[in-house]
Motif scaffolding. Structure first.
Motif, PDB file in Angstrom:
ATOM      1  N   ASP B 195       0.847  -1.193   0.000  1.00  0.00           N
ATOM      2  CA  ASP B 195       0.000   0.000   0.000  1.00  0.00           C
ATOM      3  C   ASP B 195       0.883   1.243   0.000  1.00  0.00           C
ATOM      4  OD1 ASP B 195      -2.204  -1.579   0.196  1.00  0.00           O
ATOM      5  OD2 ASP B 195      -2.501  -1.281   2.342  1.00  0.00           O
ATOM      6  N   LEU B 196       0.372   2.332  -0.565  1.00  0.00           N
ATOM      7  CA  LEU B 196       1.074   3.611  -0.461  1.00  0.00           C
ATOM      8  C   LEU B 196       0.553   4.356   0.771  1.00  0.00           C
ATOM      9  CD1 LEU B 196       1.027   4.797  -4.187  1.00  0.00           C
ATOM     10  CD2 LEU B 196       2.581   3.204  -3.043  1.00  0.00           C
ATOM     11  N   MET B 197       1.461   4.978   1.508  1.00  0.00           N
ATOM     12  CA  MET B 197       1.117   5.729   2.732  1.00  0.00           C
ATOM     13  C   MET B 197       0.149   4.956   3.624  1.00  0.00           C
ATOM     14  SD  MET B 197       0.695   9.674   1.537  1.00  0.00           S
ATOM     15  CE  MET B 197       1.872  10.531   0.510  1.00  0.00           C
ATOM     16  N   GLU B 199       0.162   4.496   6.652  1.00  0.00           N
ATOM     17  CA  GLU B 199      -0.040   5.156   7.955  1.00  0.00           C
ATOM     18  C   GLU B 199      -1.231   6.097   7.963  1.00  0.00           C
ATOM     19  OE1 GLU B 199       2.394   5.680   5.879  1.00  0.00           O
ATOM     20  OE2 GLU B 199       2.721   7.828   5.596  1.00  0.00           O
ATOM     21  N   LEU B 200      -1.736   6.465   6.780  1.00  0.00           N
ATOM     22  CA  LEU B 200      -2.869   7.384   6.745  1.00  0.00           C
ATOM     23  C   LEU B 200      -4.209   6.655   6.839  1.00  0.00           C
ATOM     24  CD1 LEU B 200      -1.653  10.064   4.194  1.00  0.00           C
ATOM     25  CD2 LEU B 200      -1.763  10.225   6.659  1.00  0.00           C
TER      26      LEU B 200
END
Lengths: 290, 249
Positions: B195-197, B199-200
């Motif tokens: 996944d990209l980012m 943490e969001l």
């Protein structure tokens, strides 16, 4: 973030207008007739003027009424409802105060609370955005509310309340700047997490997708003017808080009071400019920018 | 309504292979072409032939350089479009209900006739997947070519997003990521799709396959290398004389 004049004018003027409305709803100052009319007219001019300014940045302002439909999830929609309700309830209350010599205290209190709720919902539009760490802090609503109350007290001529409220707002402003400067680093989003490539080495943006600029860079990566941020903070703080408090401490004078209001308004506008210009959106990382 | 569905029947999305992408930008062009000529407001350009061209794109290819602690740097081409997040922050912020996530396939779409162009969804998206079209004043985003993938008028092989159909390197894959047995899900499991980012907390449906490790170059490139040593030496005999004579001229 791009500091669009429409949103700066909107948050500055509406914040002040709803702040004034809050005190008028509480019967501060206790005025009636024409004097009350002038006070309410100023509050409405600021609040409604700000709201109108906010529609200037819309791509399709003629569809603005649709924005009332999604109050269950959208802070922007909730803000619309709060603003309309605050203006309507306070308007009824104002009719009693101005024309009938009646003070419907319950209605006034409801108008006051709705005015504050409007400022709170405005602040939540920004606070909810995880993509902009500098806004995604509890201090953001604290700043909007404390500024609105301080400005409202100042405009309502409540000197004894305005001085402590200005000092509180000044403190919140300093805390906001201090925490905001750390926010992006603390959020932990970097080019490494943005690309998922961080565990294999140091990631560097090598080539942007296009040689020219685009909507994302124009809207989210505003670096021009950030270099003067420190100076602008000093100017903003002096105008918004230091000068108004000094003017209020002096023996009362209408000219000084007017100067205090104008100085505060200019200072808050500069602070709002910084609020947008210094805010960094995580999408800038993909372009190797902040 | 801009309330997100609890779950979607399918999770249609893309798997992008960063190992295979050659950075040719063909997906960018085919996306722009299809989405300008078909559904919704065209993707406009401003000053297209002037000094400062700019335009709306739903898919853009970045290029990143990754420098490991040891060894040579690696260039990685990185296509980026809407990830059709399960917990899409762009949908819930929309004040008009123009943005929505479909229950049947999880595609995030914009109803352009309801969009007021406030831009808040683009602010809420961490990936830069939404762009406000400067000519139409409405928000544009990847539709996963919703007007291709269910289109019975197209030959079956064309019923995939334009970017997937056009990719000459086979770096883009389309399918149901909610079905663990689908080809794309198996690809993600096998290659460690990411996944990209993360943490969001957006829970993107689209996955990225990390580049495979590169071969390392040993001291000796090839066992035949010594035999390939340069053979040019000082000329002797007649050629040596000719060389010297010509030098003196």
């Amino acid at each position: 973030m791009h500091p669009a004049p429409s949103v700066i004018v909107f948050t500055t003027l509406s914040g002040l207008g709803f702040g004034l409305m809050f005190f008028l709803g509480l019967g501060l100052p206790d005025v009636s007739g024409w004097v009350a009319f002038v006070f309410f007219a100023v509050a409405y001019a600021l609040a409604v003027g700000g709201l109108l300014a906010s529609t200037f940045h819309l791509g399709h302002p003629e569809r603005a009424l649709k924005a009332f439909t999604q109050w269950k999830t959208s802070w922007l929609s909730r803000e619309g409802w709060c603003a309309v309700l605050a203006l309507m309830v306070t308007g009824l209350y104002a009719i009693g105060v101005i024309f009938l010599g009646q003070r419907w205290a319950g209605l006034g209190l409801l108008g006051s609370l709705l005015s504050l709720a409007t400022v709170f919902t405005t602040s939540m539009i920004y606070t909810q955005l995880k993509t902009i760490p500098r806004w995604n802090m509890k201090l953001t609503p604290a700043m909007f509310l404390s500024f609105s109350l301080a400005g409202g007290a100042l405009l309502a001529g409540q000197t004894t309340l305005a001085i402590p409220l200005l000092l509180i707002a000044a403190l919140v402003q300093i805390l906001y700047w201090r925490q905001g400067d750390q926010a992006f680093a603390n959020a932990g989003t970097t080019l490494a997490t943005a690309t998922g490539l961080g565990d294999r080495g140091t990631v560097r943006a090598f080539e942007p997708p296009h040689t020219g600029t685009n909507y994302l860079l124009r809207e989210f990566v505003h670096v021009v003017g950030r270099k003067h941020a420190e100076k602008l903070r000093v100017i903003s703080f002096g105008l918004a808080f230091v000068l108004p408090v000094l003017l209020l401490v002096l023996p009362f004078n209408h000219l000084f009071a007017a100067l205090a209001v104008l100085s505060h308004l200019a200072g808050v506008a500069v602070s709002r400019w910084l609020f947008f210009a210094q805010a960094e959106h995580v999408v800038g990382l993909y372009y190797g920018k902040r | 309504m801009t309330q997100l569905p609890q779950s979607t029947e399918r999770k249609m999305g893309l798997v992008i292979d960063l190992d295979t992408c050659v950075g040719c930008h063909a997906c960018v062009i085919s996306c722009k072409g299809w989405n300008t000529e078909n559904y919704g407001a065209p993707l406009s350009d401003q000053d297209a032939y002037g000094a400062n061209p700019s335009g709306t794109f739903l898919n853009r290819v970045h290029s990143y350089e990754v420098q490991p602690a040891e060894g040579a740097a690696q260039l990685i081409h990185f296509p980026k479009s809407c990830l059709h997040c399960e917990d899409a922050p762009c949908v819930t912020v929309c004040p008009t209900g123009a943005s929505y996530k479909r229950v049947e396939d999880g595609i995030v779409l914009v109803n352009e006739s309801d969009c007021i162009g406030c831009g808040l969804c683009a602010w809420a998206c961490p990936y830069g997947a939404r762009e406000l079209d400067a000519a139409a004043g409405v928000m544009k985003k990847c539709t996963l070519c919703v007007d291709r993938i269910y289109n019975d008028n197209l030959p079956e092989e064309d019923r995939v997003p334009a970017c997937v159909r056009t990719c000459p390197a086979g770096a883009r894959h389309f399918g149901d990521l909610g079905d663990p047995d689908s080809a794309v899900s198996q690809l993600v499991a096998e290659r460690g799709g990411m996944d990209l980012m993360p943490e969001l907390g957006t829970k993107p449906v689209n996955k990225y396959l990390p580049p495979r490790p590169k071969d390392t170059i040993e001291d000796q490139i090839d066992i035949l290398a010594p035999l390939l040593a340069p053979v040019a030496e000082e000329p002797k005999g007649f050629l040596g004389w000719l060389d010297k004579a010509l030098e003196k001229l």
